[in-house]
Motif scaffolding. Sequence first.
Motif, PDB file in Angstrom:
ATOM      1  N   VAL A 161       0.837  -1.204   0.000  1.00 22.39           N
ATOM      2  CA  VAL A 161       0.000   0.000   0.000  1.00 22.39           C
ATOM      3  C   VAL A 161       0.872   1.254   0.000  1.00 22.39           C
ATOM      4  O   VAL A 161       0.596   2.219  -0.716  1.00 22.39           O
ATOM      5  CB  VAL A 161      -0.971  -0.014   1.201  1.00 22.39           C
ATOM      6  N   GLY A 162       1.955   1.231   0.763  1.00 13.58           N
ATOM      7  CA  GLY A 162       2.858   2.382   0.797  1.00 13.58           C
ATOM      8  C   GLY A 162       3.548   2.634  -0.531  1.00 13.58           C
ATOM      9  O   GLY A 162       3.663   3.784  -0.972  1.00 13.58           O
ATOM     10  N   THR A 219       1.236  11.391 -10.164  1.00  9.52           N
ATOM     11  CA  THR A 219       0.201  12.421 -10.244  1.00  9.52           C
ATOM     12  C   THR A 219       0.810  13.820 -10.339  1.00  9.52           C
ATOM     13  O   THR A 219       0.251  14.705 -10.985  1.00  9.52           O
ATOM     14  CB  THR A 219      -0.727  12.333  -9.017  1.00  9.52           C
ATOM     15  N   PHE A 268      -6.060  -0.976   0.875  1.00  7.94           N
ATOM     16  CA  PHE A 268      -6.170  -0.544   2.262  1.00  7.94           C
ATOM     17  C   PHE A 268      -7.552  -0.866   2.829  1.00  7.94           C
ATOM     18  O   PHE A 268      -7.676  -1.373   3.945  1.00  7.94           O
ATOM     19  CB  PHE A 268      -5.885   0.954   2.367  1.00  7.94           C
ATOM     20  N   ALA A 281      -4.210   1.553  -4.282  1.00  6.04           N
ATOM     21  CA  ALA A 281      -3.736   1.592  -2.900  1.00  6.04           C
ATOM     22  C   ALA A 281      -4.901   1.735  -1.928  1.00  6.04           C
ATOM     23  O   ALA A 281      -4.932   1.069  -0.882  1.00  6.04           O
ATOM     24  CB  ALA A 281      -2.749   2.748  -2.715  1.00  6.04           C
ATOM     25  N   VAL A 282      -5.864   2.569  -2.258  1.00  6.10           N
ATOM     26  CA  VAL A 282      -7.030   2.739  -1.391  1.00  6.10           C
ATOM     27  C   VAL A 282      -7.843   1.454  -1.341  1.00  6.10           C
ATOM     28  O   VAL A 282      -8.323   1.052  -0.269  1.00  6.10           O
ATOM     29  CB  VAL A 282      -7.885   3.931  -1.875  1.00  6.10           C
ATOM     30  N   GLY A 302       1.873   6.500  -6.875  1.00  9.28           N
ATOM     31  CA  GLY A 302       0.715   7.261  -7.337  1.00  9.28           C
ATOM     32  C   GLY A 302       0.881   8.755  -7.140  1.00  9.28           C
ATOM     33  O   GLY A 302       0.562   9.554  -8.029  1.00  9.28           O
ATOM     34  N   VAL A 303       1.411   9.166  -5.981  1.00  2.92           N
ATOM     35  CA  VAL A 303       1.631  10.595  -5.733  1.00  2.92           C
ATOM     36  C   VAL A 303       2.707  11.134  -6.665  1.00  2.92           C
ATOM     37  O   VAL A 303       2.564  12.226  -7.239  1.00  2.92           O
ATOM     38  CB  VAL A 303       1.994  10.833  -4.253  1.00  2.92           C
ATOM     39  N   THR A 307       1.006   3.978  -3.020  1.00  6.06           N
ATOM     40  CA  THR A 307       0.690   5.370  -2.718  1.00  6.06           C
ATOM     41  C   THR A 307       1.819   6.293  -3.143  1.00  6.06           C
ATOM     42  O   THR A 307       1.579   7.349  -3.741  1.00  6.06           O
ATOM     43  CB  THR A 307       0.402   5.535  -1.217  1.00  6.06           C
ATOM     44  N   SER A 310     -13.687   4.661  -9.004  1.00  8.08           N
ATOM     45  CA  SER A 310     -12.397   4.919  -9.639  1.00  8.08           C
ATOM     46  C   SER A 310     -12.455   4.702 -11.147  1.00  8.08           C
ATOM     47  O   SER A 310     -11.786   5.413 -11.902  1.00  8.08           O
ATOM     48  CB  SER A 310     -11.312   4.042  -9.020  1.00  8.08           C
ATOM     49  N   LEU A 316      -3.160   5.271  -7.066  1.00  5.92           N
ATOM     50  CA  LEU A 316      -3.748   5.707  -5.802  1.00  5.92           C
ATOM     51  C   LEU A 316      -5.055   4.978  -5.511  1.00  5.92           C
ATOM     52  O   LEU A 316      -5.327   4.612  -4.362  1.00  5.92           O
ATOM     53  CB  LEU A 316      -3.981   7.218  -5.823  1.00  5.92           C
ATOM     54  N   SER A 317      -5.860   4.744  -6.523  1.00  7.49           N
ATOM     55  CA  SER A 317      -7.115   4.031  -6.293  1.00  7.49           C
ATOM     56  C   SER A 317      -6.844   2.567  -5.938  1.00  7.49           C
ATOM     57  O   SER A 317      -7.541   1.995  -5.094  1.00  7.49           O
ATOM     58  CB  SER A 317      -8.025   4.131  -7.516  1.00  7.49           C
TER      59      SER A 317
END
Length: 113
Positions: free
Chosen positions: A9-10, A20, A42, A38-39, A16-17, A13, A80, A35-36
């Motif tokens: 997940v990290g 982006t 999570f 990862a969410v 994704g950041v 993320t 998403s 990012l979607s």
Amino acid sequence: MEVLMSLIVGVLTACGVYLTLRGRTFTMVLGLTFLSYAVNLFLFATGRLVVGQPPVIAAQMAGYTDPLPQALVLTAIVISFAMTAFIVMLALKAYAELGNDQVDGRAGQGGEP
């Protein structure tokens, strides 16, 4: 298993950041997709995955799996997908009008808008 899920997940993320915040629309769409993902992972991990248990409460079963994270992940997948389709169409419209795929509309590093 918890360390592996949190690491995945990290990393998703962080990727994704990073994507982006890039200047091109394709990398922005790819970053939002990461990012979607990862969410979704999570949310799925918050349900404390249990193998071999039903998602409903029954009198003869000793335990059950929480169905709420599964429903949230399903809803997040639909949202998403719709968001990705909207961003892609917005990027195509911007490319047709501006002639480039820069997020800020500039042609290059020092180019005119």
